[in-house]
Every structure is written in C-alpha cells, then in structure tokens.
Design a protein around this motif. Structure first.
Motif: not given
Length: 381
Positions: A124-130, A160-167
């Motif tokens: 599911l894509c229902c929030g923050i992801d890459y 920071r928690y959002i940018f974790d998804y493009v780490s």
C-alpha cells in the motif's frame, strides 16, 4: 481467503479487516498500534522494554548522539518471533514500505521472510515512502508537506523521519519490495499522482471507512460554533498546523462570542474521537490534495473538514458540490473560509450532509474490501 495485514496507519487496516471479515474472510493484523494512537491489532509489535522508565534515559541519549531509536530493534525482534505464526496466507498486504518500523537491514530481512512464506504480497502507498518523497523533492506537486522545509532548512529535525525514506538503507528496501510484490495500491490522490504510470501500480482504492462505527448527526447550532484542531506534534509542520493556529488567532479575535475552539495534542484515537464529536468544524491538514483517514471519519460524522480537496480530487470523483473545504497554505484563505461558515451556519448542515453521503458512496468499508479482493485476484503483472 486467509489474509495477513502488516502495519497500521490511521486505522486503515483495521477498517479493511472489518470489511473483509464481513465478507467471510479470515484476517490477521500485525502492528504496533500506530504509536500513541493505540489502534487494535491481533498481534502487537509495540516496543515495551526500550520505552520503559529504566531504559528510556539511555534510549534518549543514544538518539541524541547517533539519531537512532533502539525501539526499532525491539520491534524487529518481536516481529521475528511471530514469523512461525505468519505463514501460508493467501494474501499479505503491507501498510507501507516500512510496516515493521525496524532498521532497514532488519526490515528487508523480515519482509523477505514474510513474502517467501506466503502466496502473494501487495504494497500500500498511503503515507510517506520513497516514491512519494522523491516526487516532492523533485517539486512536481504545486505544493507539498516539504514546503516548510524548503523555506526553512532549520526545520530539518521535524523532517528527519521523512528523509529517512530516501536514505540508502531504505532505498534498498524500496527496490526489494518493488521487485517482489505483486502490485502497489494507492489510498488517495496524494499517492496516486506519484505512482501514476508505474508498471506495478494497480490504481487507487479509496480508504475504507466503517460507517457502522460512526454515527451521523446533523449539526445542531444552538449557541456557539465549535472548531476542533487535533495536533500530532510529530507532524506539526508537515500537516501545516501553524497556518491553522494563526488563522484561529484571527478568527477568535473576530468572533470570540460566536465560536469555541478545542485543541488537542498527541492523544489516543478513542480520546480524539470523543473530543471532536461535539465540533462543527474540524481543522485537519493543509498540504494534502485528498483527504487522510481522520478527515474521512470526521466527514462520515457530518463534520465540515478543512483538509485536502484539490481540483484533482474533485475531478477524480466527478464532484460538483463541496464535500470538504480545500485548506491551502494561506492564512487569509483559511480565515475567509472560516468566516463564511461562521456567518452562514446553514452551510455547515449542507456540507456535513454531503460529506456523509460522499463517504457512504465512495468509502464504505465493505465496498472497499471488495475492491481490494478484486485487485488481489488480478493476474500477476
């Protein structure tokens, strides 16, 4: 069918489970309850040891120095211990790209186990992801929840928690899942737009809302108009709360004898529901193009919700009348819209009624469960 739902986000999987069970399917939900919201789950992976009084001080010190939360390890271990019970399901659905919320390496290992020991897996894509973060970083939407950061990079600790998804670590999880899952489903326009055109994208299935749990009451305005603002401190800037707070200052000064404002911060879901029941207007979020889960439930209850209701949303559902107020990152716009409703209270009744009918038509939990079953049973892409 035997269905395994992993992770929870704003009660989406709970409502989907209720719809699937109503259709006669066996469903198990594994989650941490979505943090402080404390949603129901069949198996919990909520950290207990890392967050207790004895360990919390070293936990905070480790986070300050290394920006790492040891509670992630506990979640992963709890999930690992559940693996023998989480096999031989017909369908597994992940709430997002990090449904277990452990370290990236451990997340990938555990998700590989889950996908291997079950028949089909969907994402599911229902929030923050890459994909969503990359879409916003490329500044493809007209505005996004990253705008406050773009304007002031000193807000990095809030993002920071959002940018974790493009780490690099999470990108490996993302690539692994996009290779292994049967398909990807978006829950609203905010995720539909970034995914549109991807070969594994199965389309948009609206959030399921269990209308049996939400009583619709036509707004009764006997004295003051009550405005409710629920604040999730962890998403304070991403939700655009400062715009609502500034607008409320102006509105309170202008209509102090006509309104009552209720603000609540970081409270469990059941307490949140009880607080907003008596409200006429709900201030939800600024940067969305479509409604999130809290907004949908409030609309089902007949509230007038300030949230995402952009032209893309209106066009997709072929709407000609207002079912929610499109809240823009513009204080004057919010003040103007609030003022209109306060001075024309009959509009609260009309919009609230249309909102309920919209949810009944487009978000009924059993109808939505049927749409998920249809997507899960499509031939493999």
């Amino acid at each position: 069918m035997r269905i395994l739902l992993i992770g929870e986000y704003s009660r989406l999987h709970n409502s989907l489970k209720e719809g699937l069970v109503a259709l006669g399917h066996e469903v198990i939900l594994v989650s941490d309850g979505d943090g402080f919201k404390q949603y129901s789950s069949d198996f919990y992976i909520t950290p207990k040891i890392a967050v207790n009084r004895f360990f919390n001080i070293p936990r905070q010190l480790i986070f300050r120095i290394f920006k790492f939360d040891i509670a992630k390890i506990e979640r992963g271990i709890k999930f690992y211990r559940l693996l023998p019970k989480l096999k031989d399901y017909d369908v597994v659905q992940l709430i997002n790209e990090a449904p277990i919320q452990t370290t990236s390496f451990f997340e990938k290992y555990l998700l590989n186990k889950i996908i291997t020991q079950n028949k089909k897996a969907f994402l599911l894509c229902c929030g923050i992801d890459y994909t969503v973060v990359k879409y916003m970083l490329d500044k493809k939407p007209r505005y996004s929840l990253l705008d406050p950061y773009f304007e002031n990079t000193n807000l990095i600790k809030h993002y920071r928690y959002i940018f974790d998804y493009v780490s690099n670590g999470h990108k490996k999880v993302h690539n692994f899942l996009y290779e292994k899952v049967e398909g990807i489903i978006a829950s609203d326009m905010d995720y539909y737009l970034p995914l549109k055109g991807h070969p594994k994208f199965l389309g948009l299935i609206p959030n399921p809302v269990n209308l049996l749990n939400i009583e619709y009451t036509e707004p009764s305005i006997k004295d003051k108009i009550i405005i409710f603002l629920g604040i999730n401190q962890g998403a304070y800037h991403a939700k655009g709360i400062p715009y609502f707070e500034q607008a409320l200052k102006s509105i309170t000064s202008k209509y102090k004898d006509k309104i009552e404002v209720i603000a609540a911060q970081n409270i469990p879901y059941n307490e949140y529901i009880e607080l907003y029941k008596k409200a006429h207007i709900i201030l939800d979020q600024i940067y969305g193009y479509d409604q999130g889960y809290n907004a949908l439930e409030a609309m089902a209850a007949g509230k007038v919700v300030f949230t995402g209701a952009e032209s893309e949303f209106q066009d997709y559902y072929q709407l000609t009348d207002t079912v929610a107020i499109n809240a823009l990152p513009d204080v004057e716009s919010i003040v103007k819209q609030l003022s209109f409703l306060i001075e024309n209270p009959e509009e609260l009744i009309l919009i609230g009624n249309r909102a309920r009918k919209f949810i009944e038509k487009e978000h009924h939990f059993v109808k939505i469960a049927e749409k998920y079953l249809e997507s899960w049973n499509k031939p493999k892409i």
